[in-house]
Every structure is written in structure tokens, then in C-alpha cells.
Design a protein around this motif. Structure first.
Motif, PDB file in Angstrom:
ATOM      1  N   HIS A   1       0.837  -1.216   0.000  1.00  8.49           N
ATOM      2  CA  HIS A   1       0.000   0.000   0.000  1.00  8.49           C
ATOM      3  C   HIS A   1       0.871   1.265   0.000  1.00  8.49           C
ATOM      4  CE1 HIS A   1      -2.783  -3.103   1.570  1.00  8.49           C
ATOM      5  NE2 HIS A   1      -3.696  -2.408   0.896  1.00  8.49           N
ATOM      6  N   VAL A   2       1.740   1.338  -0.981  1.00 13.78           N
ATOM      7  CA  VAL A   2       2.697   2.443  -1.065  1.00 13.78           C
ATOM      8  C   VAL A   2       2.066   3.651  -1.751  1.00 13.78           C
ATOM      9  CG1 VAL A   2       4.844   3.228  -2.128  1.00 13.78           C
ATOM     10  CG2 VAL A   2       4.738   0.989  -1.011  1.00 13.78           C
ATOM     11  N   GLN A   3       2.201   4.778  -1.088  1.00 15.75           N
ATOM     12  CA  GLN A   3       1.811   6.066  -1.688  1.00 15.75           C
ATOM     13  C   GLN A   3       3.029   6.973  -1.669  1.00 15.75           C
ATOM     14  OE1 GLN A   3      -2.130   7.738  -0.908  1.00 15.75           O
ATOM     15  NE2 GLN A   3      -1.164   9.696  -0.426  1.00 15.75           N
ATOM     16  N   PHE A   4       3.210   7.729  -2.750  1.00 15.67           N
ATOM     17  CA  PHE A   4       4.384   8.606  -2.822  1.00 15.67           C
ATOM     18  C   PHE A   4       4.051   9.850  -3.629  1.00 15.67           C
ATOM     19  CE2 PHE A   4       8.187  10.169  -4.976  1.00 15.67           C
ATOM     20  CZ  PHE A   4       9.008  10.390  -3.879  1.00 15.67           C
ATOM     21  N   SER A   5       4.606  10.969  -3.188  1.00 14.49           N
ATOM     22  CA  SER A   5       4.454  12.225  -3.939  1.00 14.49           C
ATOM     23  C   SER A   5       5.763  12.999  -3.887  1.00 14.49           C
ATOM     24  CB  SER A   5       3.319  13.070  -3.361  1.00 14.49           C
ATOM     25  OG  SER A   5       3.564  13.368  -2.001  1.00 14.49           O
TER      26      SER A   5
ATOM     27  N   LEU B   1       2.221   8.012  -6.825  1.00 18.61           N
ATOM     28  CA  LEU B   1       1.747   6.637  -6.662  1.00 18.61           C
ATOM     29  C   LEU B   1       0.587   6.608  -5.678  1.00 18.61           C
ATOM     30  CD1 LEU B   1       5.072   4.537  -6.379  1.00 18.61           C
ATOM     31  CD2 LEU B   1       3.626   4.848  -8.406  1.00 18.61           C
ATOM     32  N   HIS B   2      -0.463   5.860  -6.015  1.00 22.73           N
ATOM     33  CA  HIS B   2      -1.650   5.761  -5.158  1.00 22.73           C
ATOM     34  C   HIS B   2      -1.788   4.333  -4.619  1.00 22.73           C
ATOM     35  CE1 HIS B   2      -3.456   9.659  -6.432  1.00 22.73           C
ATOM     36  NE2 HIS B   2      -2.805   9.413  -7.550  1.00 22.73           N
ATOM     37  N   GLU B   3      -1.477   4.125  -3.359  1.00 19.78           N
ATOM     38  CA  GLU B   3      -1.756   2.843  -2.684  1.00 19.78           C
ATOM     39  C   GLU B   3      -1.355   1.635  -3.549  1.00 19.78           C
ATOM     40  OE1 GLU B   3      -3.015   2.483   0.422  1.00 19.78           O
ATOM     41  OE2 GLU B   3      -3.171   4.647   0.786  1.00 19.78           O
ATOM     42  N   ILE B   4      -0.097   1.659  -4.019  1.00 24.07           N
ATOM     43  CA  ILE B   4       0.393   0.572  -4.881  1.00 24.07           C
ATOM     44  C   ILE B   4       0.773  -0.644  -4.027  1.00 24.07           C
ATOM     45  CG2 ILE B   4       2.320  -0.148  -6.350  1.00 24.07           C
ATOM     46  CD1 ILE B   4       0.446   1.536  -7.881  1.00 24.07           C
TER      47      ILE B   4
ATOM     48  N   HIS C   1       1.885   5.290 -19.884  1.00 25.89           N
ATOM     49  CA  HIS C   1       2.243   6.574 -20.470  1.00 25.89           C
ATOM     50  C   HIS C   1       3.243   7.318 -19.577  1.00 25.89           C
ATOM     51  CE1 HIS C   1      -0.771   6.082 -23.562  1.00 25.89           C
ATOM     52  NE2 HIS C   1      -1.716   5.875 -22.642  1.00 25.89           N
ATOM     53  N   THR C   2       3.880   8.327 -20.135  1.00 26.85           N
ATOM     54  CA  THR C   2       4.813   9.154 -19.380  1.00 26.85           C
ATOM     55  C   THR C   2       4.112   9.759 -18.162  1.00 26.85           C
ATOM     56  OG1 THR C   2       6.014   9.715 -21.398  1.00 26.85           O
ATOM     57  CG2 THR C   2       6.346  11.158 -19.491  1.00 26.85           C
ATOM     58  N   GLY C   3       4.775   9.659 -16.998  1.00 24.42           N
ATOM     59  CA  GLY C   3       4.200  10.203 -15.770  1.00 24.42           C
ATOM     60  C   GLY C   3       3.264   9.258 -15.060  1.00 24.42           C
ATOM     61  N   SER C   4       3.246   8.001 -15.493  1.00 28.41           N
ATOM     62  CA  SER C   4       2.314   7.047 -14.867  1.00 28.41           C
ATOM     63  C   SER C   4       2.848   6.481 -13.554  1.00 28.41           C
ATOM     64  CB  SER C   4       2.000   5.908 -15.834  1.00 28.41           C
ATOM     65  OG  SER C   4       3.189   5.227 -16.207  1.00 28.41           O
ATOM     66  N   GLY C   5       4.158   6.645 -13.285  1.00 29.83           N
ATOM     67  CA  GLY C   5       4.725   6.197 -12.013  1.00 29.83           C
ATOM     68  C   GLY C   5       5.735   5.074 -12.141  1.00 29.83           C
TER      69      GLY C   5
ATOM     70  N   GLY D   1      -0.314   6.753 -11.594  1.00 33.96           N
ATOM     71  CA  GLY D   1       0.108   6.223 -10.298  1.00 33.96           C
ATOM     72  C   GLY D   1      -0.715   5.064  -9.790  1.00 33.96           C
ATOM     73  N   LYS D   2      -1.516   4.450 -10.640  1.00 32.99           N
ATOM     74  CA  LYS D   2      -2.342   3.308 -10.238  1.00 32.99           C
ATOM     75  C   LYS D   2      -2.106   2.139 -11.184  1.00 32.99           C
ATOM     76  CE  LYS D   2      -6.020   6.322  -8.454  1.00 32.99           C
ATOM     77  NZ  LYS D   2      -7.438   6.726  -8.598  1.00 32.99           N
ATOM     78  N   ILE D   3      -2.251   0.921 -10.648  1.00 32.11           N
ATOM     79  CA  ILE D   3      -2.122  -0.278 -11.480  1.00 32.11           C
ATOM     80  C   ILE D   3      -3.487  -0.593 -12.096  1.00 32.11           C
ATOM     81  CG2 ILE D   3      -1.610  -2.748 -11.501  1.00 32.11           C
ATOM     82  CD1 ILE D   3       0.296  -2.280  -9.172  1.00 32.11           C
ATOM     83  N   LEU D   4      -3.536  -0.566 -13.418  1.00 30.97           N
ATOM     84  CA  LEU D   4      -4.799  -0.844 -14.114  1.00 30.97           C
ATOM     85  C   LEU D   4      -5.015  -2.341 -14.319  1.00 30.97           C
ATOM     86  CD1 LEU D   4      -4.858   1.951 -16.860  1.00 30.97           C
ATOM     87  CD2 LEU D   4      -5.840   1.992 -14.563  1.00 30.97           C
TER      88      LEU D   4
END
Length: 614
Positions: A376-380, A388-391, A406-410, A582-585
Motif C-alpha cells: 500500500h505504497v503512496q508517494f508524492s 503513486l496511489h496505494e500501490i 504513459h509518461t508520468g504514470s509512475g 500512479g495506479k495499477i490498471l
């Protein structure tokens, strides 16, 4: 009017460009605490060069204070008055010996203070560089390379004069001035006070002058920083400048920065030049007082409260010496203020602490298997945007996974967290079940190799560059690693093979050749975890075929994180993670994801369509 407006706009744009990287002149009181901190760098030499320099300074200063007494009181009032030729001979020989002693003292003083100063500057620059080397990536995210170079080089050089001459000269001038005042008051209090009546006026005016001069030299320092920053930026970006044919515009821009620097120096030197004539004027007034009031006291005679001719002669010598240390003390004050300004910038960096640090009870990560967990990693990077949102990830040891999006996806953020260049804002990153916050950085990074798209090649030989990640590797091991990744072929074609000197950033090599060297470097380091961040993006199709074969050997038995836009390079990955904002699809193998007809399917389809269009 239009021309003037355009010029003003260019000037404003020029200033705004450097607003965040260069300090501005500010009025600050003298910081004694900071000065003491600066002087602590002399401490290692307080038992070697410093005592010798101080003793030599006292010897030469004592000689300068004694000689006028010998010439005035002894030569005139005793030798000439009594026509004693024997005493005259002794006096001449004695003065000659004293001057020889002063010469020896000055020679040793200059030698020792220069050695002392150079050692202190060496230590300070080494300390600053070593400290910056250990700062976290977040520090470099907010500062340009040019501004850091200015701190290490220019600001440190600004302290050189202070340590090589300033401190000892300050002590010498204080001793000299104190000695002269005491001697003058002993010889004739009335004449001494009459001459020194000009001092309060002089100090008042010189204080006003020095404040103005200080602001001018602060501006010089700022303009020099801007010039250096722009010069570094121009040299680093010379290929882009030439690619867009912007040489003329860049020359004009540099001319503006250079002109500002020239004007600041001219203004500062003009104002500084006013101080010398002012001291000379004070000297002239003192000399007039000496001649007029001194002559009057001679006429009175010693018995009537006057002075002897020898005392008048000694006064003449001391008055000539009196304004010299005062002038130097004024210059020294400006030098101290410049040193204060430079030291503030240096200590700002030295006080900067890494965001990522080892715990005092941190453990060494030995015998790494390579299992990676994101819990549950979040980073800014900043407060405004979450990278990154709760990876949550679970990468098995020896597994090869790919990150696409895409560019900037994390994608690169995940790689940075694995190497612990940053710490998560929330959650934890673990390797072999250990939280990376509990692991020593050196033991972690020794077992991770990173291959970037923009490969950095250091100045030196090919052999030294490949060996960079493992300095104790033998020549045979370097050559073997190069053969595995297919770099040996082009290296052998170079003039001196592995001993070929490469220039800064490896400019004599193609992008593909530099990338092959980075693969050899990574393989030689024998990491447990390998991160390939767009590592094959700069390689042509023919070279890519070689790299794909080399990767099979390179990735064997290692946990691999592959970041790629070129999706053909990740087809064989065990698991592919598709990221967006920042999310895994979605995740799965290539075949699984293609069957789902989701985001990954669309990415692959769009790439093939682009290739067909070409």
C-alpha cells in the motif's frame, strides 16, 4: 520607446531566469557565530602552520615598530647630538640585522599562511563535495547543476584570500596599530592626540563608504553566480542550441549576463577605489598636523613641555605607518563581509540533511534473494501531485516483471523506491521481508544495478567505466562481461581497445555503444536486482537483437524490473504491470493481457499501427 521597452523585457526575462537559483543581496549584521564556525577549519593546523605564521608575524611587526625609535631617538638624539661615530656603526649594523630578521620572518609568514590557507580551502571544498555526494535525490531535484558548481568552486574560492592572508594580516594590522598608538602616546601624548583627532571623522566616513562598497561586492558575487550558471547551462545544452540554430540568440543572452557582470565589477571597483584616496587624505591631514604642531613643540624645547628633534623624526615614521594598517583593516572588513556571504551559501548546503538516511540500528542486507514487496505504497514528489496511489506489488525472487504506461504514470518512481532514492510517503517497500527503512543503504545498493536510457559515461578508459560498479574486478572479468552483452566487438575495433580514453559523457561513442557499456557495467556488478529504465530505447533494431540475447544471460537468476515504452522488449517478462496516473490498471503475462483486450492491448495495437504507418 519600443526599443527601450523590448530591452526592459529582455532584462526582466534575464533576471527571472536566475531568480530561483541565485541569492540576492541582503543587508545582514555580521554573524560572529558563523565566522567562528568557519574558523574551525583552521583547527587541524593550530599545532603546525598557524603558530609558526603567528610567531613570524610578531617578529616582523616588532622590527617595524622598533626601527623608528632607533632612527629617531637613538640616531638623532644620541648619535648625532654626541657625534658618536662608534655608536653610529653599531646602530647601522643593528638596524641591518633587524631588517634581515624581518625579511626572514616575512618569508616564513608568507610561506606558512599560504600552506595553511590552501589546506583549509582543500578541506572545506572536500567536505562540501563529500556532503553533497551523500544528499538525497530530492536535493538535486530542486537545484541546477550550475548552482551547485558555483557553491563548490566560486564560493569556496571567495574564502581563499581570507585564509591565505586575511586572518594573519588582520592580526598583524591590529598589533601594528595598537603598537603605534601606544608608542606615540608614550613619546608625546599631546602630539599623538593632536594627530589622532582626525580618527573619529575618518571612521564615520569610512563606515558609510564600506557599507556602500559591501553592497556593490555582493552584487558582483550575484552577477558572477548568474554568469557561471548560464555558462554551465549553455555548455551542457550546446547540442540543443546548435540543433535549433540558436547560437546567435544564445550569444546575445550571454552578452547580457556578461555585461551585467562587467558593470557590477566596474561599479564595485570604482567605489572601492574611493577608500584609498580617502585614507591618503587623512594621512595628509595628519602630516600637516605633525609638521605644524610638531614644529611648535620642538621650538618649545623638552624642558618646557616640548619634544626633541628625534621624537619628531620617530613620529614622522610612525605617521607614515599609521594609516597603512587602517587602510588594510577597511579592506579586510570588506573581505570578511564577502567571506560571510560566501560561507552562508556553503553552510546552507552543509546544513542540508539527506531525506533518506540510515537508522542507527540499521542492518546489512546480506545474501539477498530479491523478493520485492510494495505494501500500500503512496508517494508524492510534492504536495500538489501524488505519483503513486496505494500501490501493492509482490515480485518473487528471480522474477522478471515489466512496468508499462504513459509518461508520468509512475514507472520510474517505483524503480526509485526500490533503490531507496526516496522513501514512501505512506506504506512500505520490502526486500526479502525487510522494510528498506531498516536496511543500510550501502548494503542495499551494492546488490542493485540500474541501467538508464541516458547512460552516463565518465571521463577515463573503457575498462575503468565498465569496472565502475565493481572496482576490484579483474581485466579478464571486465572483458568477459563485455563479451556476454555484445560490447566486446565494438570495443576491440577502437584504437586502443579497452584502454581507449573516452571524453566527458562518452561523446566518442554512439548511443547504442554507450548503452552496451552500461549493460556490461551492470553485469560485472553481479546484482541480485536489476532495474532497466528504458535501457533499450536508444538502441537500433540490429543491436536490440544482440541485447535481447544478452538479456537472457543478464537476467538469469536475478529479479528484474524492466521499464519500457518499446513493448517488443518485454514480451518474455513473467508479469507485466500497466500503470496510469500512479495506479495499477491491470497485470499479467503478455498473452494474458492481450486476451483481455484492455489497456495493454490498446498500447500494443497503437504501437503496431504507428510502425505500419512508418
Amino acid at each position: 520607446m519600443l526599443a527601450k521597452s523590448k530591452e526592459t523585457q529582455n532584462e526582466n526575462r534575464h533576471l527571472n531566469r536566475f531568480y530561483y537559483t541565485v541569492d540576492h543581496a541582503v543587508e545582514k549584521p555580521f554573524n560572529w557565530k558563523q565566522m567562528w564556525r568557519l574558523l574551525t577549519y583552521i583547527k587541524p593546523y593550530t599545532k603546525t602552520y598557524l603558530p609558526g605564521a603567528v610567531i613570524a608575524m610578531f617578529i616582523s611587526t616588532a622590527v617595524r615598530l622598533i626601527v623608528p625609535i632607533l632612527i629617531g631617538k637613538v640616531a638623532f638624539d644620541i648619535v648625532i647630538a654626541n657625534e658618536d661615530t662608534t655608536m653610529l656603526t653599531y646602530l647601522v649594523v643593528g638596524i641591518a640585522i633587524l631588517y634581515l630578521l624581518s625579511y626572514v620572518g616575512n618569508a616564513f609568514r608568507i610561506k606558512w599562511v599560504n600552506i595553511l590557507g590552501q589546506n583549509v580551502i582543500y578541506d572545506l571544498r572536500q567536505h562540501l563535495f563529500s556532503h553533497i555526494q551523500r544528499l538525497s535525490h530530492r536535493f538535486f531535484d530542486t537545484r541546477s547543476g550550475g548552482s551547485i558548481i558555483v557553491r563548490i568552486m566560486n564560493d569556496t574560492n571567495s574564502l581563499q584570500e581570507l585564509f591565505t592572508n586575511g586572518i594573519i594580516n588582520l592580526l598583524m594590522d591590529v598589533v601594528m596599530l595598537t603598537g603605534i598608538i601606544v608608542i606615540l602616546l608614550v613619546l608625546s601624548p599631546k602630539l599623538a592626540l593632536a594627530i589622532m583627532v582626525i580618527l573619529p571623522i575618518m571612521f564615520y566616513i569610512s563606515t558609510k563608504l564600506r557599507r556602500n562598497i559591501r553592497r556593490s561586492w555582493q552584487d558582483v558575487r550575484i552577477q558572477q553566480s548568474r554568469l557561471n550558471s548560464h555558462l554551465n547551462e549553455s555548455l551542457q545544452g550546446i547540442r540543443i542550441t546548435q540543433s535549433f540554430s540558436q547560437e546567435k540568440a544564445n550569444e546575445e543572452y550571454f552578452d547580457g549576463v556578461n555585461t551585467d557582470n562587467f558593470k557590477s565589477w566596474r561599479t564595485a571597483t570604482k567605489k572601492s577605489a574611493m577608500f584609498g584616496p580617502f585614507v591618503e587624505m587623512s594621512n595628509a591631514i595628519g602630516t600637516i598636523i605633525l609638521i605644524s604642531f610638531g614644529a611648535y613643540l620642538i621650538l618649545l624645547g623638552e624642558g618646557n613641555g616640548g619634544i626633541a628633534i628625534g621624537t619628531f623624526v620617530s613620529f614622522g615614521f610612525y605617521i607614515g605607518m599609521f594609516w597603512e594598517p587602517i587602510s588594510r583593516l577597511g579592506q579586510m572588513y570588506n573581505q570578511l563581509l564577502m567571506a560571510m556571504s560566501a560561507s552562508e551559501r556553503i553552510f546552507e548546503f552543509l546544513d542540508e540533511q539527506p531525506n533518506v538516511v540510515d537508522k542507527t540500528d540499521g542492518v546489512d542486507l546480506t545474501d539477498m534473494n530479491g523478493r520485492i514487496e510494495f505494501d500500500h505504497v503512496q508517494f508524492s514528489y510534492d504536495e500538489e501531485r501524488i505519483a503513486l496511489h496505494e500501490i501493492s506489488l509482490d515480485i518473487k525472487a528471480g522474477e522478471s516483471i515489466a512496468l508499462v504506461g504513459h509518461t508520468g504514470s509512475g514507472k520510474s518512481t517505483i524503480a526509485n523506491l526500490i533503490s531507496r532514492f526516496y522513501d514512501p510517503t505512506k506504506g512500505s517497500v520490502k526486500i526479502d521481508g525487510r522494510n528498506l527503512r531498516d536496511v543500510r543503504l550501502s548494503s542495499l545498493r551494492r546488490q542493485i544495478s540500474v541501467v538508464l536510457q541516458d547512460t552516463f559515461i565518465f571521463s577515463g578508459t573503457i575498462m575503468e567505466n565498465i569496472r565502475f560498479g565493481r572496482p576490484d574486478a579483474t581485466d579478464e572479468e571486465v572483458i568477459e562481461a563485455s563479451k556476454v552483452v555484445g560490447a566486446d566487438d565494438f570495443i576491440q575495433r577502437l584504437a586502443n581497445g579497452y584502454e581507449t580514453e573516452v571524453e566527458e559523457r562518452g561523446n566518442i561513442l554512439s548511443a547504442g555503444e554507450r548503452q552496451l557499456l552500461s549493460f556490461a557495467r551492470a553485469l560485472l556488478a553481479d546484482p541480485k536486482i536489476l532495474i532497466l529504465d528504458e535501457a533499450t530505447a536508444s538502441i537500433d533494431t540490429e543491436t536490440e537483437v544482440k541485447i535481447q540475447a544478452a538479456l537472457q544471460r543478464l537476467l538469469k537468476g536475478r529479479t528484474a524490473i524492466i521499464i519500457a515504452h518499446r513493448l517488443s522488449t518485454i514480451r518474455e517478462s513473467d508479469n507485466i504491470f500497466v500503470l496510469e496516473n500512479g495506479k495499477i490498471l491491470e497485470n499479467g503475462s503478455h498473452d494474458e493481457l492481450m486476451q483481455r483486450h484492455g489497456e495493454y492491448f490498446d498500447l500494443v495495437k497503437s504501437q503496431f499501427e504507428m510502425l505500419d504507418a512508418m
